[in-house]
Design a protein around this motif. Structure first.
Motif, PDB file in Angstrom:
ATOM      1  N   MET A  77       0.838  -1.197   0.000  1.00 23.56           N
ATOM      2  CA  MET A  77       0.000   0.000   0.000  1.00 23.56           C
ATOM      3  C   MET A  77       0.874   1.247   0.000  1.00 23.56           C
ATOM      4  SD  MET A  77      -3.095   1.057   2.617  1.00 23.56           S
ATOM      5  CE  MET A  77      -2.013   0.956   4.040  1.00 23.56           C
ATOM      6  N   HIS A  78       0.647   2.114  -0.989  1.00 19.67           N
ATOM      7  CA  HIS A  78       1.366   3.370  -1.117  1.00 19.67           C
ATOM      8  C   HIS A  78       0.384   4.445  -1.554  1.00 19.67           C
ATOM      9  CE1 HIS A  78       5.379   1.709  -0.572  1.00 19.67           C
ATOM     10  NE2 HIS A  78       5.091   0.751  -1.442  1.00 19.67           N
ATOM     11  N   LYS A  79       0.845   5.681  -1.552  1.00 23.46           N
ATOM     12  CA  LYS A  79       0.065   6.745  -2.142  1.00 23.46           C
ATOM     13  C   LYS A  79      -0.073   6.524  -3.649  1.00 23.46           C
ATOM     14  CE  LYS A  79       1.493  10.271   1.196  1.00 23.46           C
ATOM     15  NZ  LYS A  79       2.151  11.595   1.363  1.00 23.46           N
ATOM     16  N   LYS A  80      -1.113   7.087  -4.222  1.00 23.83           N
ATOM     17  CA  LYS A  80      -1.331   6.898  -5.656  1.00 23.83           C
ATOM     18  C   LYS A  80      -0.182   7.467  -6.487  1.00 23.83           C
ATOM     19  CE  LYS A  80      -6.374   6.660  -5.549  1.00 23.83           C
ATOM     20  NZ  LYS A  80      -7.637   7.234  -6.084  1.00 23.83           N
ATOM     21  N   ILE A  81       0.413   8.554  -6.024  1.00 19.51           N
ATOM     22  CA  ILE A  81       1.496   9.156  -6.773  1.00 19.51           C
ATOM     23  C   ILE A  81       2.736   8.256  -6.795  1.00 19.51           C
ATOM     24  CG2 ILE A  81       2.553  10.409  -4.850  1.00 19.51           C
ATOM     25  CD1 ILE A  81       2.881  12.779  -6.759  1.00 19.51           C
ATOM     26  N   ASN A  82       2.834   7.361  -5.793  1.00 19.71           N
ATOM     27  CA  ASN A  82       3.955   6.423  -5.756  1.00 19.71           C
ATOM     28  C   ASN A  82       3.613   5.070  -6.368  1.00 19.71           C
ATOM     29  OD1 ASN A  82       5.611   8.271  -4.408  1.00 19.71           O
ATOM     30  ND2 ASN A  82       4.844   7.638  -2.405  1.00 19.71           N
ATOM     31  N   GLN A  83       2.389   4.919  -6.879  1.00 18.24           N
ATOM     32  CA  GLN A  83       1.997   3.689  -7.565  1.00 18.24           C
ATOM     33  C   GLN A  83       2.040   3.839  -9.079  1.00 18.24           C
ATOM     34  OE1 GLN A  83      -1.895   3.046  -5.786  1.00 18.24           O
ATOM     35  NE2 GLN A  83      -1.102   1.390  -4.518  1.00 18.24           N
ATOM     36  N   ALA A  84       1.805   5.055  -9.580  1.00 21.81           N
ATOM     37  CA  ALA A  84       1.784   5.269 -11.032  1.00 21.81           C
ATOM     38  C   ALA A  84       3.173   5.094 -11.606  1.00 21.81           C
ATOM     39  CB  ALA A  84       1.260   6.667 -11.346  1.00 21.81           C
ATOM     40  N   THR A  85       3.258   4.384 -12.736  1.00 15.38           N
ATOM     41  CA  THR A  85       4.532   4.131 -13.396  1.00 15.38           C
ATOM     42  C   THR A  85       4.640   4.785 -14.770  1.00 15.38           C
ATOM     43  OG1 THR A  85       3.695   2.087 -14.406  1.00 15.38           O
ATOM     44  CG2 THR A  85       4.717   1.908 -12.226  1.00 15.38           C
ATOM     45  N   TRP A  86       3.565   5.384 -15.270  1.00 11.46           N
ATOM     46  CA  TRP A  86       3.584   6.000 -16.595  1.00 11.46           C
ATOM     47  C   TRP A  86       2.790   7.291 -16.556  1.00 11.46           C
ATOM     48  CZ3 TRP A  86      -0.570   6.606 -20.228  1.00 11.46           C
ATOM     49  CH2 TRP A  86      -0.164   7.070 -21.486  1.00 11.46           C
ATOM     50  N   LEU A  87       3.334   8.336 -17.170  1.00 15.41           N
ATOM     51  CA  LEU A  87       2.685   9.646 -17.246  1.00 15.41           C
ATOM     52  C   LEU A  87       2.357   9.936 -18.699  1.00 15.41           C
ATOM     53  CD1 LEU A  87       1.826  12.289 -15.827  1.00 15.41           C
ATOM     54  CD2 LEU A  87       4.147  13.142 -16.252  1.00 15.41           C
ATOM     55  N   SER A  88       1.096  10.229 -18.976  1.00 17.89           N
ATOM     56  CA  SER A  88       0.650  10.487 -20.348  1.00 17.89           C
ATOM     57  C   SER A  88       1.177  11.828 -20.831  1.00 17.89           C
ATOM     58  CB  SER A  88      -0.882  10.466 -20.399  1.00 17.89           C
ATOM     59  OG  SER A  88      -1.398  11.534 -19.630  1.00 17.89           O
ATOM     60  N   PRO A  89       1.188  12.074 -22.138  1.00 19.42           N
ATOM     61  CA  PRO A  89       1.686  13.358 -22.659  1.00 19.42           C
ATOM     62  C   PRO A  89       0.899  14.564 -22.181  1.00 19.42           C
ATOM     63  CG  PRO A  89       1.645  11.709 -24.400  1.00 19.42           C
ATOM     64  CD  PRO A  89       0.959  11.093 -23.221  1.00 19.42           C
ATOM     65  N   ASP A  90      -0.359  14.393 -21.766  1.00 19.36           N
ATOM     66  CA  ASP A  90      -1.119  15.541 -21.273  1.00 19.36           C
ATOM     67  C   ASP A  90      -0.727  15.942 -19.855  1.00 19.36           C
ATOM     68  OD1 ASP A  90      -2.108  13.489 -19.776  1.00 19.36           O
ATOM     69  OD2 ASP A  90      -4.196  13.713 -20.446  1.00 19.36           O
ATOM     70  N   ARG A  91       0.252  15.211 -19.231  1.00 16.30           N
ATOM     71  CA  ARG A  91       0.788  15.509 -17.908  1.00 16.30           C
ATOM     72  C   ARG A  91      -0.242  15.387 -16.791  1.00 16.30           C
ATOM     73  NH1 ARG A  91       5.996  15.181 -18.578  1.00 16.30           N
ATOM     74  NH2 ARG A  91       6.225  16.233 -16.563  1.00 16.30           N
ATOM     75  N   ASN A  92      -1.387  14.765 -17.068  1.00 14.42           N
ATOM     76  CA  ASN A  92      -2.438  14.620 -16.057  1.00 14.42           C
ATOM     77  C   ASN A  92      -2.784  13.164 -15.769  1.00 14.42           C
ATOM     78  OD1 ASN A  92      -2.806  17.414 -15.650  1.00 14.42           O
ATOM     79  ND2 ASN A  92      -4.080  17.547 -17.482  1.00 14.42           N
ATOM     80  N   THR A  93      -2.827  12.337 -16.801  1.00 16.50           N
ATOM     81  CA  THR A  93      -3.235  10.940 -16.653  1.00 16.50           C
ATOM     82  C   THR A  93      -2.046  10.097 -16.242  1.00 16.50           C
ATOM     83  OG1 THR A  93      -4.874  11.282 -18.390  1.00 16.50           O
ATOM     84  CG2 THR A  93      -4.351   9.002 -17.778  1.00 16.50           C
ATOM     85  N   ARG A  94      -2.221   9.300 -15.190  1.00 21.49           N
ATOM     86  CA  ARG A  94      -1.175   8.401 -14.700  1.00 21.49           C
ATOM     87  C   ARG A  94      -1.733   6.989 -14.608  1.00 21.49           C
ATOM     88  NH1 ARG A  94      -0.099  13.261 -12.064  1.00 21.49           N
ATOM     89  NH2 ARG A  94       2.117  13.866 -12.067  1.00 21.49           N
ATOM     90  N   ASN A  95      -0.946   6.022 -15.062  1.00 23.99           N
ATOM     91  CA  ASN A  95      -1.356   4.622 -15.043  1.00 23.99           C
ATOM     92  C   ASN A  95      -0.256   3.773 -14.425  1.00 23.99           C
ATOM     93  OD1 ASN A  95      -3.862   5.018 -16.310  1.00 23.99           O
ATOM     94  ND2 ASN A  95      -2.922   4.976 -18.340  1.00 23.99           N
ATOM     95  N   GLN A  96      -0.660   2.609 -13.946  1.00 20.56           N
ATOM     96  CA  GLN A  96       0.275   1.621 -13.421  1.00 20.56           C
ATOM     97  C   GLN A  96       0.334   0.469 -14.414  1.00 20.56           C
ATOM     98  OE1 GLN A  96      -0.799  -0.100  -9.659  1.00 20.56           O
ATOM     99  NE2 GLN A  96       1.271  -0.874  -9.242  1.00 20.56           N
ATOM    100  N   ILE A  97       1.354   0.499 -15.270  1.00 26.04           N
ATOM    101  CA  ILE A  97       1.469  -0.519 -16.319  1.00 26.04           C
ATOM    102  C   ILE A  97       2.821  -1.236 -16.264  1.00 26.04           C
ATOM    103  CG2 ILE A  97      -0.138   0.624 -17.876  1.00 26.04           C
ATOM    104  CD1 ILE A  97       2.225   1.781 -19.368  1.00 26.04           C
ATOM    105  N   ASP A  98       3.658  -0.925 -15.285  1.00 23.16           N
ATOM    106  CA  ASP A  98       4.940  -1.617 -15.088  1.00 23.16           C
ATOM    107  C   ASP A  98       4.835  -2.439 -13.802  1.00 23.16           C
ATOM    108  OD1 ASP A  98       6.778  -0.315 -17.216  1.00 23.16           O
ATOM    109  OD2 ASP A  98       5.822   1.388 -16.229  1.00 23.16           O
ATOM    110  N   TYR A  99       5.106  -3.724 -13.918  1.00 22.49           N
ATOM    111  CA  TYR A  99       4.915  -4.624 -12.778  1.00 22.49           C
ATOM    112  C   TYR A  99       6.143  -5.496 -12.597  1.00 22.49           C
ATOM    113  CZ  TYR A  99       0.006  -3.356 -13.270  1.00 22.49           C
ATOM    114  OH  TYR A  99      -1.172  -2.656 -13.351  1.00 22.49           O
ATOM    115  N   VAL A 100       6.302  -5.957 -11.380  1.00 23.77           N
ATOM    116  CA  VAL A 100       7.324  -6.943 -11.023  1.00 23.77           C
ATOM    117  C   VAL A 100       6.615  -8.215 -10.624  1.00 23.77           C
ATOM    118  CG1 VAL A 100       9.199  -7.512  -9.448  1.00 23.77           C
ATOM    119  CG2 VAL A 100       8.969  -5.182 -10.301  1.00 23.77           C
TER     120      VAL A 100
END
Length: 355
Positions: A77-100
């Motif tokens: 469990m982390h903050k959302k800002i520490n879970q997102a691994t990708w930042l979209s070009p619009d600088r607003n959308t963040r996704n978690q698409i990198d996994y271990v």
């Protein structure tokens, strides 16, 4: 179809890793989102950034379940800002698409995992760091200390040289007992020299790229500062544009330096193939030794040698005005030569005198 081939390839790779102690995978796939659904059992944790799983996320879960592996990125469990691994070009959308993904048997070895946003890696993805505890039987081997090379070039700085001399004199004078033998005296002096050099000079860092000079170190520092400014909540579009321009400038500079170094190597190879040893060794010496200042010394009129920089400058400052104004020394040294004798102006003998 492409994703299905990737899954087959990863499955074959995992089957070939039978002898590996801790099988572990890390990577990215487009639109691979793992949700928080509880139907996937122990394969997926409860702390994902997304609520629903995408089709590519289902393929990842199927792959992990078939190989008896666990997606450890969703178990902490982390903050959302520490879970997102990708930042979209619009600088607003963040996704978690990198996994271990790690083997289920060693899932408890992963003590923590989060996104590292600070390092500038010239990518729209963030680094994902995992803290893993290993239990390996390491053979006890005798440690061998490698002797590094001291960075003696720092002694060209007058401040560093003064600090080194002060520290060395302090180490040599702090000993209360004077060594009796020559060997003990040398060990004391050698230890003092080594200690003072390690504290004030340090060791030389190995340089992989010779072309990476001071200019190449300044540009990345400016780029990193601009990148850290874009991570703030008050970042504007101008800051992002400035970071992109600095990133392009850094790439241009590195490419230019590397190409210049490559051309120098090609010239050396060409001279070597043509057996032009003179120019070959001249270029080698110029590249390895670099620029060398001339000797900062001068002689007075009486022949005394002057080595102090300020006194040398003062002597040259006194010499040039006297030379340009035509002083006594310069007039005596550079007096005009006697005019040449013109044979045509002398009287010619007449015929009767010759007889």
């Amino acid at each position: 179809m492409a994703l299905y081939c990737v899954a087959l390839f990863l499955g074959s790779v995992m089957r070939g890793m039978v002898r590996v102690r801790v099988p572990l995978c890390a990577g990215t796939l487009v639109l691979r989102k793992v949700g928080k659904e509880g139907v996937f059992g122990p394969t997926v944790g409860k702390f994902s950034l997304h609520n629903e799983t995408s089709p590519n996320g289902l393929r990842l879960i199927d792959f992990a379940g078939a190989q008896n592996m666990v997606i450890s990125s969703t178990r902490f469990m982390h903050k959302k800002i520490n879970q997102a691994t990708w930042l979209s070009p619009d600088r607003n959308t963040r996704n978690q698409i990198d996994y271990v993904v790690i083997d289920g048997r060693h899932a408890s070895s992963v003590l923590g995992e989060r996104t590292i946003r600070g390092p500038d890696i010239d990518s729209d993805h963030y680094l994902v760091a995992a803290k893993i505890r290993t239990r390996l039987n390491a053979a006890k081997t005798k440690e061998q200390k490698t002797q590094g090379k001291l960075d003696v070039e720092k002694l060209q700085s007058q401040q560093t040289a003064n600090d080194f001399a002060t520290r060395l004199s302090h180490l040599l004078s702090e000993s209360t007992t004077h060594p009796a033998g020559i060997q003990e005296q040398w060990e004391h002096i050698s230890k003092a020299l080594r200690t003072a050099a390690e504290e004030k000079i340090g060791y030389r860092r190995p340089r992989k790229n010779i072309w990476y000079d001071a200019e190449c170190r300044v540009v990345p520092e400016t780029k990193d500062a601009a990148y850290r400014a874009t991570l703030k909540a008050s970042a504007t579009r101008g800051m992002c544009e400035r970071y992109r321009e600095l990133k392009k400038e850094a790439r241009r500079l590195f490419r230019k330096k590397a190409e210049a170094e490559g051309r120098k190597c090609e010239e050396l190879e060409l001279l070597a193939t043509r057996n032009n040893a003179r120019k070959f060794y001249q270029k080698i010496r110029r590249q390895t030794e670099g620029f060398k200042n001339g000797a900062n010394s001068c002689r007075k009129e009486n022949g005394d040698l002057v080595t102090d920089v300020q006194r040398v400058v003062k002597l040259w400052r006194q010499h040039f005005p006297a030379l340009l104004q035509g002083g006594s020394n310069s007039s005596r040294r550079y007096e005009e030569p006697d005019p040449a004798i013109d044979d045509d102006t002398s009287p010619r003998p007449i015929m009767t005198k010759l007889e």
